[in-house]
Every structure is written in structure tokens, then in C-alpha cells.
Design an enzyme around this catalytic site. Sequence first.
Site, PDB file in Angstrom:
ATOM      1  N   GLY A  21       0.828  -1.209   0.000  1.00  0.00           N
ATOM      2  CA  GLY A  21       0.000   0.000   0.000  1.00  0.00           C
ATOM      3  C   GLY A  21       0.858   1.254   0.000  1.00  0.00           C
ATOM      4  O   GLY A  21       0.585   2.232  -0.695  1.00  0.00           O
ATOM      5  N   ARG A  25       7.270   1.845   1.096  1.00  0.00           N
ATOM      6  CA  ARG A  25       7.617   0.428   1.247  1.00  0.00           C
ATOM      7  C   ARG A  25       8.050  -0.148  -0.109  1.00  0.00           C
ATOM      8  O   ARG A  25       8.931  -0.995  -0.167  1.00  0.00           O
ATOM      9  CB  ARG A  25       6.434  -0.351   1.833  1.00  0.00           C
ATOM     10  CG  ARG A  25       6.816  -1.755   2.217  1.00  0.00           C
ATOM     11  CD  ARG A  25       6.018  -2.312   3.360  1.00  0.00           C
ATOM     12  NE  ARG A  25       6.426  -1.793   4.642  1.00  0.00           N
ATOM     13  CZ  ARG A  25       5.608  -1.422   5.602  1.00  0.00           C
ATOM     14  NH1 ARG A  25       4.315  -1.499   5.421  1.00  0.00           N
ATOM     15  NH2 ARG A  25       6.068  -0.961   6.733  1.00  0.00           N
ATOM     16  N   ARG A  44       2.332  11.631  -8.259  1.00  0.00           N
ATOM     17  CA  ARG A  44       1.661  11.602  -6.936  1.00  0.00           C
ATOM     18  C   ARG A  44       2.471  10.847  -5.885  1.00  0.00           C
ATOM     19  O   ARG A  44       1.912  10.308  -4.917  1.00  0.00           O
ATOM     20  CB  ARG A  44       0.265  10.964  -7.033  1.00  0.00           C
ATOM     21  CG  ARG A  44      -0.719  11.841  -7.763  1.00  0.00           C
ATOM     22  CD  ARG A  44      -2.072  11.164  -7.897  1.00  0.00           C
ATOM     23  NE  ARG A  44      -2.970  12.025  -8.650  1.00  0.00           N
ATOM     24  CZ  ARG A  44      -3.987  12.696  -8.117  1.00  0.00           C
ATOM     25  NH1 ARG A  44      -4.252  12.603  -6.845  1.00  0.00           N
ATOM     26  NH2 ARG A  44      -4.743  13.459  -8.868  1.00  0.00           N
ATOM     27  N   ARG A  88      -0.548  -8.363  -4.036  1.00  0.00           N
ATOM     28  CA  ARG A  88      -0.615  -7.314  -3.012  1.00  0.00           C
ATOM     29  C   ARG A  88       0.072  -7.825  -1.761  1.00  0.00           C
ATOM     30  O   ARG A  88      -0.122  -8.980  -1.342  1.00  0.00           O
ATOM     31  CB  ARG A  88      -2.082  -6.962  -2.731  1.00  0.00           C
ATOM     32  CG  ARG A  88      -2.278  -6.244  -1.415  1.00  0.00           C
ATOM     33  CD  ARG A  88      -3.614  -5.568  -1.257  1.00  0.00           C
ATOM     34  NE  ARG A  88      -3.951  -5.392   0.155  1.00  0.00           N
ATOM     35  CZ  ARG A  88      -3.355  -4.542   0.986  1.00  0.00           C
ATOM     36  NH1 ARG A  88      -2.355  -3.774   0.560  1.00  0.00           N
ATOM     37  NH2 ARG A  88      -3.716  -4.466   2.250  1.00  0.00           N
ATOM     38  N   GLY A  90       0.450  -6.520   2.187  1.00  0.00           N
ATOM     39  CA  GLY A  90      -0.029  -5.447   3.052  1.00  0.00           C
ATOM     40  C   GLY A  90      -0.142  -5.856   4.494  1.00  0.00           C
ATOM     41  O   GLY A  90       0.298  -6.938   4.896  1.00  0.00           O
ATOM     42  N   SER A  91      -0.756  -4.959   5.259  1.00  0.00           N
ATOM     43  CA  SER A  91      -0.981  -5.247   6.675  1.00  0.00           C
ATOM     44  C   SER A  91      -2.476  -5.436   6.902  1.00  0.00           C
ATOM     45  O   SER A  91      -3.298  -5.008   6.079  1.00  0.00           O
ATOM     46  CB  SER A  91      -0.451  -4.100   7.535  1.00  0.00           C
ATOM     47  OG  SER A  91      -1.133  -2.917   7.186  1.00  0.00           O
ATOM     48  N   MET A 183      -7.975  -3.142   3.205  1.00  0.00           N
ATOM     49  CA  MET A 183      -8.864  -2.213   2.518  1.00  0.00           C
ATOM     50  C   MET A 183      -8.747  -2.212   0.988  1.00  0.00           C
ATOM     51  O   MET A 183      -9.207  -1.278   0.340  1.00  0.00           O
ATOM     52  CB  MET A 183      -8.621  -0.785   3.059  1.00  0.00           C
ATOM     53  CG  MET A 183      -8.767  -0.708   4.570  1.00  0.00           C
ATOM     54  SD  MET A 183      -8.625   0.947   5.244  1.00  0.00           S
ATOM     55  CE  MET A 183     -10.234   1.608   4.821  1.00  0.00           C
ATOM     56  N   GLU A 184      -8.151  -3.249   0.407  1.00  0.00           N
ATOM     57  CA  GLU A 184      -7.864  -3.166  -1.032  1.00  0.00           C
ATOM     58  C   GLU A 184      -8.204  -4.396  -1.889  1.00  0.00           C
ATOM     59  O   GLU A 184      -8.494  -4.259  -3.086  1.00  0.00           O
ATOM     60  CB  GLU A 184      -6.358  -2.871  -1.244  1.00  0.00           C
ATOM     61  CG  GLU A 184      -5.909  -1.480  -0.859  1.00  0.00           C
ATOM     62  CD  GLU A 184      -5.629  -1.324   0.636  1.00  0.00           C
ATOM     63  OE1 GLU A 184      -5.468  -2.364   1.313  1.00  0.00           O
ATOM     64  OE2 GLU A 184      -5.599  -0.186   1.129  1.00  0.00           O
ATOM     65  N   ASP A 207      -2.162  -5.488  13.716  1.00  0.00           N
ATOM     66  CA  ASP A 207      -2.918  -5.057  14.901  1.00  0.00           C
ATOM     67  C   ASP A 207      -4.090  -6.006  15.098  1.00  0.00           C
ATOM     68  O   ASP A 207      -4.399  -6.797  14.205  1.00  0.00           O
ATOM     69  CB  ASP A 207      -3.404  -3.603  14.740  1.00  0.00           C
ATOM     70  CG  ASP A 207      -4.255  -3.400  13.495  1.00  0.00           C
ATOM     71  OD1 ASP A 207      -3.667  -3.307  12.400  1.00  0.00           O
ATOM     72  OD2 ASP A 207      -5.480  -3.384  13.604  1.00  0.00           O
ATOM     73  N   ARG A 220       7.077  -3.342  12.324  1.00  0.00           N
ATOM     74  CA  ARG A 220       6.472  -3.593  11.009  1.00  0.00           C
ATOM     75  C   ARG A 220       7.549  -3.623   9.939  1.00  0.00           C
ATOM     76  O   ARG A 220       7.512  -4.442   9.040  1.00  0.00           O
ATOM     77  CB  ARG A 220       5.416  -2.530  10.680  1.00  0.00           C
ATOM     78  CG  ARG A 220       4.144  -2.716  11.469  1.00  0.00           C
ATOM     79  CD  ARG A 220       3.005  -1.961  10.844  1.00  0.00           C
ATOM     80  NE  ARG A 220       3.151  -0.519  10.944  1.00  0.00           N
ATOM     81  CZ  ARG A 220       2.822   0.198  12.001  1.00  0.00           C
ATOM     82  NH1 ARG A 220       2.309  -0.392  13.066  1.00  0.00           N
ATOM     83  NH2 ARG A 220       2.978   1.491  12.021  1.00  0.00           N
TER      84      ARG A 220
HETATM   85  N1  ADE Z   1      -4.726  -2.643   7.925  1.00  0.00           N
HETATM   86  C1  ADE Z   1      -4.030  -2.938   9.035  1.00  0.00           C
HETATM   87  N2  ADE Z   1      -4.805  -2.842  10.122  1.00  0.00           N
HETATM   88  C2  ADE Z   1      -6.047  -2.482   9.673  1.00  0.00           C
HETATM   89  C3  ADE Z   1      -7.252  -2.231  10.304  1.00  0.00           C
HETATM   90  N3  ADE Z   1      -7.370  -2.330  11.623  1.00  0.00           N
HETATM   91  N4  ADE Z   1      -8.304  -1.882   9.532  1.00  0.00           N
HETATM   92  C4  ADE Z   1      -8.176  -1.783   8.193  1.00  0.00           C
HETATM   93  N5  ADE Z   1      -7.054  -2.008   7.547  1.00  0.00           N
HETATM   94  C5  ADE Z   1      -5.985  -2.361   8.272  1.00  0.00           C
END
Ligand code: ADE
Length: 237
Positions: A21, A25, A44, A88, A90-91, A183-184, A207, A220
Site C-alpha cells: 500500500g 515500502r 503523486r 498485493r 499489506g498489513s 482495505m484493497e 494489529d 512492522r
Molecule cells: N490494515 C491494518 N490494520 C487495519 C485495520 N485495523 N483496519 C483496516 N485495515 C488495516
Amino acid sequence: MSTPHNAANAGDIAKVVLMPGDPLRAKFIAETYLENPVQFNTVRNMFGYTGTYKGVRVSVMGSGMGMPSIGIYSYELFKFYGVEAIIRIGSAGAYTDKLDLFDLVLADGAWSESTFAKAQADVDGDIQYPSEELNAAIRKAAEKLDQQLVEARIHSSDVFYHEENVDGHKEFYEKHGCVCVEMESFALFHNAKVLGKKAACLLTISDSLVTSAVTTAEQRQTSFHAMMEVALETAIS
Ligand code: ADE
């Protein structure tokens, strides 16, 4: 050739692209892992690079946060730059105490309340799926690197900050079977499907919405190496 969001020329981008994302990174991955990385985009500040990993050409580019953002970048990569596969990386936030911080999750589906697929292609349904072939390659790469993966459905959410009267994480877990939230991926998987391409998503738990545990920025940075290495190994397989 360029697009409104990407200054790359035809041929600048590899067939397989890793998409974190955060564009910083992407820069970190390019500078840490790729041999001879060349930056192809700064529009951007959505940095993108192409280099080689163990001698094989690979690209890495930021997607930004949320489905409209990854929707734009992934569509352009697939449609205009000849990209065949996007992984992808991500976290995610855990919806269950069965997931610990730093666990790696491989999405076997992305459930969402998003209207992205409906708006983009009049497609109904609230689950989008990754490429089985790409997931099999990720599984194999993880085994090779002795890295455990949890394969499960994830939630692609449109909202990071909810008001207190909306606390859906239990329902997303119990009713929709989602073990964590990002979110993706719903938009990424949808774009891949409508364009006949491949997509997958590998996540590191950063988290927990159950225990409120969080990782530090420094943690992270280091813990994400496992995910990056599995994705890179997949990209060259
Ligand atoms: N990515 C990492 N932690 C998240 C969370 N709590 N909500 C949405 N996207 C995340």
C-alpha cells in the site's frame, strides 16, 4: 506512453508486480531486494520500480490506501502495461484471537460491503477471489522459505475509523467468515477477473481488533521481510 497516474513507458514494467500500500515500502523493497532497480513512476509520489530478483525481472509499486486507489493503479498496470499478475502485500487487523501479531495470511477470498465491482462492471456479489494458480505458487514459495501461512477469507473494508455505535468486527468474523481486515483486495481481485489477469494478497497481521495489540512502526519494518521474501520468491517462480 503514459497514463494519468503512471509515467512509465511501455516495457518499463515487469509481468509480475508486487504492490504494497505504502509507496515508501515499494522504495524500501526495491532498494533492499532488487538488483539494478530503475524508478518508473513518481506521479503523486506513487513510486514504482523495476529491477531483477535472483536474476528475474520484477516490479514493485505502491497502491495507496483503499479500493479506489488500488482500483486505479492495478487497472492501469493490467490494461495498459501488459502486467499479468499482481501480488498485493499489506498489513491487516485481526478479527480473531486465533491470529497473532506478525502472522502471515494468504487471502482465499475477499468479502466486502464495497460497491466497487457493481460500479465498475455491474457485477453483483460480495466476495471476490484471488487466482488459484498464484495462490498455489505463493504456498509453494512459503514452504520453500519455511514460512507458515494462514489461508482464509479476509474483509476488504471501505472504512478504517468507525463511530462507536458501529462495531462490526464480530459480525464480519462470525457471519461472513473474515479473519482479518484490510482495505484493497476486493477491488484488486475484481480488476484481475474482468481483465483476465491474476491477483493474490498476502498480509501480515499488524494489529488486533480483539485484543487491541498493535505493532510498532519499527516492528512492522522488520517483520514484513518474511512477507516480502515470500512474494518475491513467488514472482520469480
Ligand atoms: N490494515 C491494518 N490494520 C487495519 C485495520 N485495523 N483496519 C483496516 N485495515 C488495516
